[in-house]
Design a protein around this motif. Structure first.
Motif, PDB file in Angstrom:
ATOM      1  N   THR A  14      18.599  -4.082  13.897  1.00 41.90           N
ATOM      2  CA  THR A  14      18.094  -2.749  13.520  1.00 41.90           C
ATOM      3  C   THR A  14      16.662  -2.597  14.054  1.00 41.90           C
ATOM      4  O   THR A  14      15.936  -3.578  14.169  1.00 41.90           O
ATOM      5  CB  THR A  14      18.107  -2.536  11.989  1.00 41.90           C
ATOM      6  N   PRO A  15      16.252  -1.365  14.384  1.00 41.60           N
ATOM      7  CA  PRO A  15      14.948  -1.149  15.032  1.00 41.60           C
ATOM      8  C   PRO A  15      13.770  -1.255  14.067  1.00 41.60           C
ATOM      9  O   PRO A  15      13.122  -0.269  13.740  1.00 41.60           O
ATOM     10  CB  PRO A  15      15.085   0.268  15.599  1.00 41.60           C
ATOM     11  N   VAL A  16      13.492  -2.496  13.624  1.00 42.64           N
ATOM     12  CA  VAL A  16      12.440  -2.739  12.635  1.00 42.64           C
ATOM     13  C   VAL A  16      11.053  -2.361  13.177  1.00 42.64           C
ATOM     14  O   VAL A  16      10.233  -1.763  12.485  1.00 42.64           O
ATOM     15  CB  VAL A  16      12.457  -4.234  12.233  1.00 42.64           C
ATOM     16  N   LEU A  17      10.814  -2.699  14.444  1.00 41.48           N
ATOM     17  CA  LEU A  17       9.457  -2.545  14.983  1.00 41.48           C
ATOM     18  C   LEU A  17       9.066  -1.100  15.253  1.00 41.48           C
ATOM     19  O   LEU A  17       7.898  -0.822  15.534  1.00 41.48           O
ATOM     20  CB  LEU A  17       9.298  -3.373  16.272  1.00 41.48           C
ATOM     21  N   SER A  18      10.014  -0.178  15.139  1.00 43.52           N
ATOM     22  CA  SER A  18       9.656   1.226  15.358  1.00 43.52           C
ATOM     23  C   SER A  18       8.644   1.718  14.329  1.00 43.52           C
ATOM     24  O   SER A  18       8.030   2.765  14.524  1.00 43.52           O
ATOM     25  CB  SER A  18      10.908   2.112  15.368  1.00 43.52           C
ATOM     26  N   ILE A  19       8.423   0.955  13.263  1.00 49.20           N
ATOM     27  CA  ILE A  19       7.404   1.356  12.291  1.00 49.20           C
ATOM     28  C   ILE A  19       6.024   1.395  12.953  1.00 49.20           C
ATOM     29  O   ILE A  19       5.139   2.128  12.527  1.00 49.20           O
ATOM     30  CB  ILE A  19       7.401   0.435  11.043  1.00 49.20           C
ATOM     31  N   TYR A  20       5.861   0.617  14.027  1.00 51.15           N
ATOM     32  CA  TYR A  20       4.569   0.611  14.726  1.00 51.15           C
ATOM     33  C   TYR A  20       4.310   1.919  15.485  1.00 51.15           C
ATOM     34  O   TYR A  20       3.222   2.148  15.987  1.00 51.15           O
ATOM     35  CB  TYR A  20       4.476  -0.586  15.683  1.00 51.15           C
ATOM     36  N   GLN A  21       5.337   2.771  15.578  1.00 53.67           N
ATOM     37  CA  GLN A  21       5.129   4.081  16.213  1.00 53.67           C
ATOM     38  C   GLN A  21       4.805   5.161  15.187  1.00 53.67           C
ATOM     39  O   GLN A  21       4.716   6.336  15.518  1.00 53.67           O
ATOM     40  CB  GLN A  21       6.392   4.505  16.967  1.00 53.67           C
ATOM     41  N   PRO A  47      19.168  -0.453   3.827  1.00 53.34           N
ATOM     42  CA  PRO A  47      19.254  -0.678   5.267  1.00 53.34           C
ATOM     43  C   PRO A  47      18.517   0.377   6.102  1.00 53.34           C
ATOM     44  O   PRO A  47      18.325   1.498   5.647  1.00 53.34           O
ATOM     45  CB  PRO A  47      20.754  -0.606   5.542  1.00 53.34           C
ATOM     46  N   ILE A  48      18.118   0.008   7.291  1.00 50.84           N
ATOM     47  CA  ILE A  48      17.569   0.958   8.257  1.00 50.84           C
ATOM     48  C   ILE A  48      18.721   1.731   8.879  1.00 50.84           C
ATOM     49  O   ILE A  48      18.699   2.948   8.981  1.00 50.84           O
ATOM     50  CB  ILE A  48      16.764   0.223   9.346  1.00 50.84           C
ATOM     51  N   LYS A  49      19.745   0.987   9.289  1.00 43.75           N
ATOM     52  CA  LYS A  49      20.953   1.595   9.843  1.00 43.75           C
ATOM     53  C   LYS A  49      22.119   1.018   9.057  1.00 43.75           C
ATOM     54  O   LYS A  49      22.467  -0.153   9.237  1.00 43.75           O
ATOM     55  CB  LYS A  49      21.107   1.205  11.322  1.00 43.75           C
ATOM     56  N   PRO A  50      22.708   1.833   8.182  1.00 46.27           N
ATOM     57  CA  PRO A  50      23.783   1.285   7.351  1.00 46.27           C
ATOM     58  C   PRO A  50      24.878   0.645   8.212  1.00 46.27           C
ATOM     59  O   PRO A  50      25.288   1.219   9.222  1.00 46.27           O
ATOM     60  CB  PRO A  50      24.311   2.518   6.607  1.00 46.27           C
ATOM     61  N   CYS A  71      14.059   9.802   0.073  1.00 44.40           N
ATOM     62  CA  CYS A  71      13.665  10.929   0.923  1.00 44.40           C
ATOM     63  C   CYS A  71      12.933  10.480   2.186  1.00 44.40           C
ATOM     64  O   CYS A  71      13.008  11.147   3.209  1.00 44.40           O
ATOM     65  CB  CYS A  71      12.770  11.888   0.146  1.00 44.40           C
ATOM     66  N   HIS A  72      12.176   9.395   2.107  1.00 47.80           N
ATOM     67  CA  HIS A  72      11.371   8.952   3.259  1.00 47.80           C
ATOM     68  C   HIS A  72      12.036   7.783   3.971  1.00 47.80           C
ATOM     69  O   HIS A  72      12.205   6.722   3.377  1.00 47.80           O
ATOM     70  CB  HIS A  72       9.980   8.521   2.791  1.00 47.80           C
ATOM     71  N   ASN A  73      12.435   7.973   5.222  1.00 49.86           N
ATOM     72  CA  ASN A  73      12.956   6.861   6.023  1.00 49.86           C
ATOM     73  C   ASN A  73      11.803   6.277   6.834  1.00 49.86           C
ATOM     74  O   ASN A  73      11.406   6.801   7.862  1.00 49.86           O
ATOM     75  CB  ASN A  73      14.133   7.292   6.911  1.00 49.86           C
ATOM     76  N   ILE A  74      11.280   5.186   6.279  1.00 51.75           N
ATOM     77  CA  ILE A  74       9.983   4.665   6.674  1.00 51.75           C
ATOM     78  C   ILE A  74       9.935   4.066   8.072  1.00 51.75           C
ATOM     79  O   ILE A  74       8.977   4.255   8.806  1.00 51.75           O
ATOM     80  CB  ILE A  74       9.564   3.583   5.635  1.00 51.75           C
ATOM     81  N   HIS A  75      10.960   3.332   8.459  1.00 50.71           N
ATOM     82  CA  HIS A  75      10.879   2.641   9.750  1.00 50.71           C
ATOM     83  C   HIS A  75      11.081   3.576  10.932  1.00 50.71           C
ATOM     84  O   HIS A  75      10.706   3.244  12.048  1.00 50.71           O
ATOM     85  CB  HIS A  75      11.894   1.490   9.811  1.00 50.71           C
ATOM     86  N   ALA A  76      11.700   4.741  10.699  1.00 50.88           N
ATOM     87  CA  ALA A  76      12.026   5.632  11.821  1.00 50.88           C
ATOM     88  C   ALA A  76      10.773   6.290  12.385  1.00 50.88           C
ATOM     89  O   ALA A  76       9.875   6.658  11.639  1.00 50.88           O
ATOM     90  CB  ALA A  76      12.997   6.700  11.343  1.00 50.88           C
ATOM     91  N   THR A  95       7.847 -10.889  11.818  1.00 50.17           N
ATOM     92  CA  THR A  95       8.360 -10.404  13.106  1.00 50.17           C
ATOM     93  C   THR A  95       8.755 -11.536  14.057  1.00 50.17           C
ATOM     94  O   THR A  95       9.280 -11.287  15.131  1.00 50.17           O
ATOM     95  CB  THR A  95       7.345  -9.477  13.811  1.00 50.17           C
ATOM     96  N   LEU A  96       8.520 -12.774  13.642  1.00 46.83           N
ATOM     97  CA  LEU A  96       9.097 -13.922  14.325  1.00 46.83           C
ATOM     98  C   LEU A  96      10.590 -13.700  14.491  1.00 46.83           C
ATOM     99  O   LEU A  96      11.168 -13.924  15.542  1.00 46.83           O
ATOM    100  CB  LEU A  96       8.998 -15.148  13.422  1.00 46.83           C
ATOM    101  N   CYS A  97      11.203 -13.298  13.409  1.00 48.13           N
ATOM    102  CA  CYS A  97      12.660 -13.115  13.407  1.00 48.13           C
ATOM    103  C   CYS A  97      13.019 -11.639  13.554  1.00 48.13           C
ATOM    104  O   CYS A  97      13.951 -11.291  14.258  1.00 48.13           O
ATOM    105  CB  CYS A  97      13.259 -13.643  12.111  1.00 48.13           C
TER     106      CYS A  97
END
Ligand code: HEC
Ligand code: HEC
Ligand code: HEC
Ligand code: HEC
Ligand code: HEC
Ligand code: HEC
Ligand code: HEC
Ligand code: HEC
Ligand code: HEC
Ligand code: HEC
Length: 323
Positions: free
Chosen positions: A52-59, A97-100, A149-154, A43-45
């Protein structure tokens, strides 16, 4: 090209600055939870400024701080030492990708890892419970991945929400989509019945990935009154509801494979036996009650007028599926 330059600049910047920040963070008292600490190497980078909203996985339930079972970035993406050295090298497990289209440079598009590698990362934690029959299931054999089927970061997974689940299934199962729009259907488009009410997409011991061991057991979960036991049974009902019903929809109400008498005649040869007091041809297309009714033919075709309890009868006189 501009995008690539930006990315490269970002990599160099974060590589030098990031490493310092990482060691600082590692030395500092645990102001943040262990999970975020563990993830910092990535998460440094891949932080708030990432396209793309990578950190939304924390929600999500897979980003619960302080829960020791929670996966970190590298539990799913692999240790990815090569990527840490030079970010243009792919991570060990790339899911897509999270967001193509959000990330673009000369090194894109990138090829996702094999379905086996992607699924392996998830199964490391999720092998049991609903997924004990994943291996050998129609989806596994056809290389469908968990992450199809599972969009993990969303923050909200489309497939876990009853209102949106079918959107995911319909991307591949177009025939069932068409069926769900027919005249007679389960209330699928209304979201009252969803695919996973009848199917376990992770594998099953029954046919066609149905949730229970048989199709009938699956139907009985909601249509318990059809289970019986009946004094007088109709063999094809006991055998398989799908002998007569199309569970995803039909233009013949109620979700029938075909209309009586054709439905009945697909198994019954169309004639009552010769000693039948009501006449041999009552069950044939020709009709046959001599002198009865305005239209013999119509009477003869309407099997259900007489055999009115087609699923089985409990009346003491209810043999031949009558009331
Ligand atoms: C030094 C900065 C940096 C660090 C640290 C970093 N990444 Fe990346 N990452 C990037 C850049 C830049 C790209 C885009 C590379 C490209 O366009 O070719 C990228 C791309 C990705 C991608 C997209 C697919 C791929 O493989 O290219 C994933 C997934 C990813 N990183 C995950 C991670 C994970 C997990 C970690 C921790 C193990 C991590 N990254 C650490 C900079 C970094
Ligand atoms: C539970 C497994 C899992 C964890 C944990 C996880 N990821 Fe992912 N990651 C995925 C999947 C799956 C995708 C594909 C998109 C999706 O399904 O949301 C993905 C996509 C990405 C991408 C997208 C690259 C692109 O092309 O858009 C990046 C970057 C990334 N992850 C970085 C991270 C970082 C950083 C962390 C830790 C904060 C992390 N991931 C944690 C499973 C995971
Ligand atoms: C390191 C272990 C670990 C890994 C690896 C992992 N998970 Fe999870 N997963 C968990 C935990 C823990 C939970 C939360 C369970 C709970 O709350 O009961 C969870 C929850 C879930 C949920 C339910 C989410 C919800 O909102 O109800 C889904 C779906 C899921 N994981 C899919 C995946 C997929 C797909 C992958 C691979 C990309 C994956 N997991 C990788 C540990 C993991
Ligand atoms: C074909 C689509 C599909 C695939 C492929 C798929 N899932 Fe699921 N998954 C679902 C649906 C739908 C649900 C919700 C099930 C329900 O509500 O009964 C679900 C629920 C879950 C849950 C939360 C509830 C539970 O069963 O514990 C986890 C965890 C999970 N899936 C993990 C996985 C993993 C790991 C894989 C890959 C091995 C995977 N899934 C593959 C569709 C899929
Ligand atoms: C009311 C229960 C039920 C629901 C809801 C349901 N199915 Fe089915 N599905 C079945 C049964 C039963 C079969 C087996 C049919 C047969 O053997 O004739 C089946 C078969 C299938 C098949 C195999 C091909 C075929 O048609 O025989 C696919 C693919 C499928 N279902 C996908 C879906 C999808 C996608 C959804 C959600 C839109 C869904 N199903 C909703 C009960 C259901
Ligand atoms: C990425 C594409 C994809 C997605 C998304 C997907 N499936 Fe499938 N599914 C397949 C493939 C491929 C097969 C195997 C070939 C076939 O039977 O069509 C299959 C098979 C099935 C079968 C068994 C068919 C049989 O003949 O036995 C059922 C049931 C099913 N899927 C239900 C679902 C449900 C429910 C969902 C949503 C939760 C879903 N699928 C999402 C691709 C997908
Ligand atoms: C999750 C619960 C559920 C399951 C499982 C289920 N059904 Fe249904 N079924 C319903 C609901 C809800 C209705 C609509 C009732 C209404 O509109 O009054 C319905 C209606 C029907 C109808 C009548 C449709 C009409 O047009 O009147 C038939 C036939 C039917 N289901 C057959 C089946 C068969 C066959 C199975 C097993 C493959 C099955 N159902 C499994 C919930 C379910
Ligand atoms: C031999 C063919 C046949 C089989 C097998 C069959 N059905 Fe039916 N089903 C029918 C016919 C015909 C109707 C319409 C009855 C009418 O119009 O009076 C019907 C109507 C229904 C209805 C809607 C009307 C009502 O009475 O509520 C439901 C629900 C239903 N069936 C469920 C089932 C279930 C569940 C099974 C499996 C246990 C099953 N059926 C097996 C022929 C069949
Ligand atoms: C006017 C009422 C009536 C109609 C209409 C009718 N049946 Fe019958 N059916 C009976 C009666 C009463 C029996 C009981 C035994 C007998 O009299 O032969 C019977 C018996 C049967 C039997 C079991 C014994 C045998 O003789 O083979 C079958 C199968 C059958 N009917 C199928 C059908 C089919 C299929 C249709 C529609 C094409 C149909 N019936 C239309 C009244 C009717
Ligand atoms: C999938 C095949 C199949 C279909 C479709 C089917 N039946 Fe049957 N039916 C059978 C079998 C098998 C028996 C039991 C053996 C026998 O008596 O011939 C039976 C028995 C009967 C009996 C005699 C029951 C008794 O008490 O002896 C009647 C009446 C009957 N069916 C009417 C119908 C009617 C009316 C329809 C159409 C709505 C229909 N069947 C559709 C296979 C079928």
């Amino acid at each position: 090209m501009k995008r690539l330059q930006q990315l490269l600049a970002l990599s160099v910047f974060t590589l030098s600055f990031g490493m310092a920040a990482f060691s600082l963070a590692a030395d500092s008292p645990a102001a943040e939870s262990k999970l975020r600490e563990r993830d910092k190497v990535c998460t440094l980078c891949h932080n708030e400024s990432w396209p793309t909203p990578v950190l939304s996985i924390y929600q999500t339930k897979m980003g619960v701080q302080g829960d020791p079972r929670t996966p970190g970035c590298r539990d799913c993406h692999g240790p990815s030492e090569n990527h840490l050295k030079t970010p243009v090298n792919q991570v060990d497990v790339y899911f897509g990708p999270i967001k193509p289209g959000a990330l673009q440079s000369d090194s894109w598009p990138k090829t996702p890892s094999s379905a086996e590698a992607r699924n392996g990362a998830c199964l490391a934690c999720h092998k049991g419970t609903a997924r004990t029959r994943w291996d050998g299931s129609q989806h596994q054999v056809n290389e469908v991945a968990c992450t199809n089927c599972h969009n993990i970061h969303a923050p909200q997974q489309t497939v876990l929400n009853r209102k949106t689940q079918t959107q995911v299934c319909f991307t591949c199962h177009r025939e069932q989509r068409a069926d769900s729009l027919k005249i007679s259907t389960h209330p699928i488009k209304e979201g009252k019945v969803v695919c996973s009410d009848c199917h376990n997409p992770h594998g099953s011991s029954g046919p066609s990935l149905v949730k229970k061991n048989t199709i009938n057991e699956t139907c009985y979960t909601c249509h318990a009154e059809r289970r019986g036991p009946f004094l007088f049974e109709h063999q094809p009902v006991v055998e398989n509801c799908a002998n007569c019903h199309l569970p995803h929809g039909s233009n013949l109400s109620p979700m029938l494979v075909s209309r009586a008498p054709f439905l009945c005649q697909s198994c019954h040869d169309g004639q009552h036996s010769s000693e039948s007091p009501i006449g041999r041809n009552a069950a044939s297309n020709q009709g046959g009650f001599t002198g009865v009714g305005p239209s013999n033919q119509a009477t003869g075709r309407a099997c259900l007028n007489c055999h009115s309890v087609i699923h089985g009868s409990n009346s003491p006189n209810g043999g031949y599926l009558q009331r």
